[in-house]
Motif scaffolding. Structure first.
Motif, mmCIF file in Angstrom:
data_model
loop_
_atom_site.group_PDB
_atom_site.id
_atom_site.type_symbol
_atom_site.label_atom_id
_atom_site.label_comp_id
_atom_site.label_asym_id
_atom_site.label_seq_id
_atom_site.Cartn_x
_atom_site.Cartn_y
_atom_site.Cartn_z
ATOM 1 N N LEU A 8 0.938 -1.215 0.129
ATOM 2 C CA LEU A 8 0.073 -0.030 -0.098
ATOM 3 C C LEU A 8 0.835 1.514 0.086
ATOM 4 O O LEU A 8 0.652 2.225 -0.709
ATOM 5 C CB LEU A 8 -0.943 -0.197 1.207
ATOM 6 N N LEU A 9 1.927 1.242 0.856
ATOM 7 C CA LEU A 9 2.827 2.248 0.888
ATOM 8 C C LEU A 9 3.542 2.490 -0.645
ATOM 9 O O LEU A 9 3.581 3.599 -0.992
ATOM 10 C CB LEU A 9 3.951 1.996 1.862
ATOM 11 N N ALA A 10 3.831 1.303 -1.133
ATOM 12 C CA ALA A 10 4.528 1.392 -2.454
ATOM 13 C C ALA A 10 3.402 2.224 -3.521
ATOM 14 O O ALA A 10 4.062 2.862 -3.970
ATOM 15 C CB ALA A 10 4.921 0.109 -2.860
ATOM 16 N N ARG A 11 2.342 1.729 -3.240
ATOM 17 C CA ARG A 11 1.376 2.341 -4.382
ATOM 18 C C ARG A 11 1.014 3.674 -4.287
ATOM 19 O O ARG A 11 0.785 4.446 -5.152
ATOM 20 C CB ARG A 11 -0.010 1.566 -3.746
ATOM 21 N N GLU A 12 1.240 4.361 -2.846
ATOM 22 C CA GLU A 12 0.962 5.676 -2.613
ATOM 23 C C GLU A 12 2.136 6.234 -3.515
ATOM 24 O O GLU A 12 1.875 7.474 -4.035
ATOM 25 C CB GLU A 12 0.968 6.111 -1.276
ATOM 26 N N HIS A 13 3.119 5.811 -3.421
ATOM 27 C CA HIS A 13 4.560 6.339 -4.147
ATOM 28 C C HIS A 13 4.458 6.473 -5.434
ATOM 29 O O HIS A 13 4.674 7.394 -6.268
ATOM 30 C CB HIS A 13 5.707 5.829 -3.528
ATOM 31 N N ILE A 14 3.743 5.265 -6.159
ATOM 32 C CA ILE A 14 3.595 4.979 -7.587
ATOM 33 C C ILE A 14 2.468 6.032 -7.858
ATOM 34 O O ILE A 14 2.835 6.707 -9.072
ATOM 35 C CB ILE A 14 3.070 3.694 -7.909
ATOM 36 N N GLN A 15 1.534 6.364 -7.314
ATOM 37 C CA GLN A 15 0.679 7.311 -7.793
ATOM 38 C C GLN A 15 1.021 8.791 -7.357
ATOM 39 O O GLN A 15 0.661 9.590 -8.370
ATOM 40 C CB GLN A 15 -0.636 7.151 -6.734
ATOM 41 N N ALA A 16 1.836 8.755 -6.694
ATOM 42 C CA ALA A 16 2.649 10.500 -6.619
ATOM 43 C C ALA A 16 4.007 10.322 -7.777
ATOM 44 O O ALA A 16 4.562 11.328 -7.589
ATOM 45 C CB ALA A 16 3.005 10.641 -5.262
ATOM 46 N N LYS A 17 4.076 9.290 -8.475
ATOM 47 C CA LYS A 17 5.104 9.389 -9.258
ATOM 48 C C LYS A 17 6.506 9.284 -8.634
ATOM 49 O O LYS A 17 7.510 9.796 -9.252
ATOM 50 C CB LYS A 17 5.303 10.412 -10.619
ATOM 51 N N GLN A 18 6.683 8.782 -7.323
ATOM 52 C CA GLN A 18 7.908 8.783 -6.931
ATOM 53 C C GLN A 18 8.288 7.302 -6.809
ATOM 54 O O GLN A 18 8.264 6.477 -6.159
ATOM 55 C CB GLN A 18 7.699 8.727 -5.332
ATOM 56 N N TYR A 19 8.810 6.905 -8.220
ATOM 57 C CA TYR A 19 9.189 5.884 -8.406
ATOM 58 C C TYR A 19 10.393 5.117 -7.806
ATOM 59 O O TYR A 19 10.476 4.017 -7.445
ATOM 60 C CB TYR A 19 9.481 5.593 -10.147
ATOM 61 N N ASP A 20 11.453 5.999 -7.556
ATOM 62 C CA ASP A 20 12.556 5.659 -6.808
ATOM 63 C C ASP A 20 12.417 5.092 -5.231
ATOM 64 O O ASP A 20 12.793 4.044 -4.768
ATOM 65 C CB ASP A 20 13.526 6.519 -6.561
ATOM 66 N N GLU A 21 11.240 6.010 -4.587
ATOM 67 C CA GLU A 21 10.927 5.296 -3.363
ATOM 68 C C GLU A 21 9.925 4.069 -3.265
ATOM 69 O O GLU A 21 10.270 3.194 -2.506
ATOM 70 C CB GLU A 21 10.060 6.491 -2.677
ATOM 71 N N ALA A 22 9.241 3.969 -4.447
ATOM 72 C CA ALA A 22 8.426 2.763 -4.630
ATOM 73 C C ALA A 22 9.301 1.567 -5.040
ATOM 74 O O ALA A 22 9.130 0.382 -4.471
ATOM 75 C CB ALA A 22 7.429 2.803 -5.838
ATOM 76 N N ARG A 23 10.368 1.736 -5.787
ATOM 77 C CA ARG A 23 11.315 0.742 -6.039
ATOM 78 C C ARG A 23 12.125 0.095 -4.509
ATOM 79 O O ARG A 23 12.387 -1.012 -4.546
ATOM 80 C CB ARG A 23 12.429 0.936 -7.030
ATOM 81 N N ALA A 24 12.620 1.297 -3.839
ATOM 82 C CA ALA A 24 13.203 0.934 -2.527
ATOM 83 C C ALA A 24 12.389 -0.321 -1.677
ATOM 84 O O ALA A 24 13.053 -1.093 -1.049
ATOM 85 C CB ALA A 24 13.710 2.012 -2.090
ATOM 86 N N ILE A 25 10.967 0.156 -1.788
ATOM 87 C CA ILE A 25 10.245 -0.775 -1.044
ATOM 88 C C ILE A 25 9.968 -2.145 -1.705
ATOM 89 O O ILE A 25 9.992 -3.150 -1.069
ATOM 90 C CB ILE A 25 8.948 -0.108 -0.665
ATOM 91 N N LEU A 26 9.787 -1.923 -2.914
ATOM 92 C CA LEU A 26 9.347 -3.193 -3.460
ATOM 93 C C LEU A 26 10.571 -4.393 -3.647
ATOM 94 O O LEU A 26 10.408 -5.453 -3.793
ATOM 95 C CB LEU A 26 8.725 -3.058 -4.960
ATOM 96 N N ASN A 27 11.765 -3.749 -3.701
ATOM 97 C CA ASN A 27 12.842 -4.407 -3.827
ATOM 98 C C ASN A 27 13.101 -5.243 -2.722
ATOM 99 O O ASN A 27 13.931 -6.428 -2.515
ATOM 100 C CB ASN A 27 14.084 -3.740 -4.281
ATOM 101 N N THR A 28 12.350 -4.851 -1.211
ATOM 102 C CA THR A 28 12.594 -5.590 -0.157
ATOM 103 C C THR A 28 11.561 -6.867 -0.156
ATOM 104 O O THR A 28 11.592 -7.415 0.962
ATOM 105 C CB THR A 28 12.629 -4.772 1.074
#
Length: 380
Positions: A8-28
């Motif tokens: 859900l947190l990664a989704r919020e970053h994706i919707q805000a186009k904060q892709y680096d932050e989303a990647r950092a979460i999804l990679n874990t």
């Protein structure tokens, strides 16, 4: 933090186009969905050094991918995730069905299946309320596993369009989507051989009302560009904008001022040639829909049950032949055995009644679906 909360947190970053932050979460996260989202992010983020272009993208989709994606995106998902909870307003015999069922005009009077689908905001809100009530009734142990943020159809649609088209549902789809849609099957094969030998052309179509033709065309063009395996050419004629694949077996997309049509080649040709006897002029359609006890539903389904059963007769006959052949290969039965060596569907009918007799008394069927007070699902 649970996997769901991380997603859900990664989704919020994706919707805000904060892709680096989303990647950092999804990679874990060691989960197939997380890996899928990472691939989507690489496709959306032009700054990503490992971005996969359409020229080098692996062919993970089938040749039917565009059709399935289009139907799911424009009919199932935005029609409240199903074919059953559908368009309101069934006519009575005194009403003009071309007004109460306008999309039925794109289907012939002998279409074997026709379903009308609502795509308006009010219906999506009804589903959101229903899901909220269900979640509120769940035990704390279950709700704790789901996390603090409630699941809703609206948020799911936003996530799907964000991941697929890099835009929220309101921007990508609602800006052009109308209030009604429909799906239907035109025909059935005349024989098993016609189907197995490739001599049968399926008539299948999905029709979606639109409010903005230009935005709808842009959406379809963007959607088709995501396919790594198919090429669609755009052209205009007879009041329609066509998207035709270089593979002539693929569905054809037709857009005019009021609808998008996704149709098999057979159905597309039928629509272009003009349907001389549409469902809207069928007495059986009008009278059968009028048998429903209410005038408004969240869903409707019309079946030409008689035509469906008659279309299945070749299959029944093939089953009879296979069963008889199988029994013929068995050792001779004991003289006292009552086990038959042949099989026929008519064995299950009363004596003296043939299959044709039985089918002569079968007519059409209509079903209506709705929700009451955001709690109860009702079927008529």
């Amino acid at each position: 933090m649970s996997i769901k909360e991380q997603m859900l947190l990664a989704r919020e970053h994706i919707q805000a186009k904060q892709y680096d932050e989303a990647r950092a979460i999804l990679n874990t996260i060691d989960h197939p969905k997380a890996r899928e989202w990472l691939e989507r992010i690489d496709q959306m983020d032009v700054s990503a050094p490992t971005r996969i272009t359409s020229a080098s993208a692996p062919h993970t989709s089938s040749r039917r991918g565009v059709f399935l994606l289009s139907v799911v995106m424009m009919v199932v998902l935005v029609s409240v995730a199903g074919l059953v909870f559908v368009l309101p307003s069934f006519s009575n015999p005194a009403q003009d069905s071309s007004e109460t069922h306008p999309l039925a005009s794109y289907f012939p009077d002998d279409a074997i299946v026709y379903a009308e689908l609502r795509t308006d905001d009010a219906h999506i809100e009804t589903w959101d309320n229903l899901v909220s009530h269900i979640q509120a009734s769940l035990p704390p142990l279950v709700t704790g596993m789901l996390g603090d943020e409630p699941y809703t159809l609206s948020s799911s649609l936003d996530l799907l369009t964000t991941m697929s088209l890099n835009a929220d549902f309101e921007t990508a789809i609602r800006s052009w989507l109308g209030d009604q849609s429909a799906v239907g099957i035109y025909n059935m094969p005349a024989s098993i051989e016609a189907y197995t030998m490739g001599e049968f052309e399926l008539g299948l179509a999905a029709v979606v009302q639109i409010t903005d033709r230009d935005k709808a065309i842009a959406f379809v063009d963007n959607l088709l560009s995501l396919s790594p395996t198919l090429t669609y050419n755009q052209s205009d004629s007879d009041g329609y904008t066509f998207f035709r694949s270089t593979d002539t077996t693929e569905p054809i997309i037709m857009i005019n001022d009021t609808v998008i049509i996704i149709a098999s080649p057979y159905a597309s040709t039928t629509i272009q040639n003009g349907i001389s006897k549409p469902l809207t002029e069928s007495p059986q359609f009008i009278e059968t829909m009028a048998l429903l006890p209410e005038t408004e539903y969240n869903a409707s389904l019309y079946l030409q049950t008689d035509l469906i059963f008659r279309g299945l007769l070749p299959l029944f006959e093939a089953m009879e032949s296979q069963f008889t052949l199988m029994m013929a290969t068995l050792p001779d039965q004991d003289a006292t055995s009552t086990e038959p060596k042949s099989f026929s569907i008519e064995d299950f009918l009363p004596e003296g009644i043939t299959m044709d007799d039985a089918l002569d008394v079968i007519g059409q069927m209509a079903m209506g679906f709705t929700t009451l007070d955001d709690y109860t699902i009702v079927v008529d």
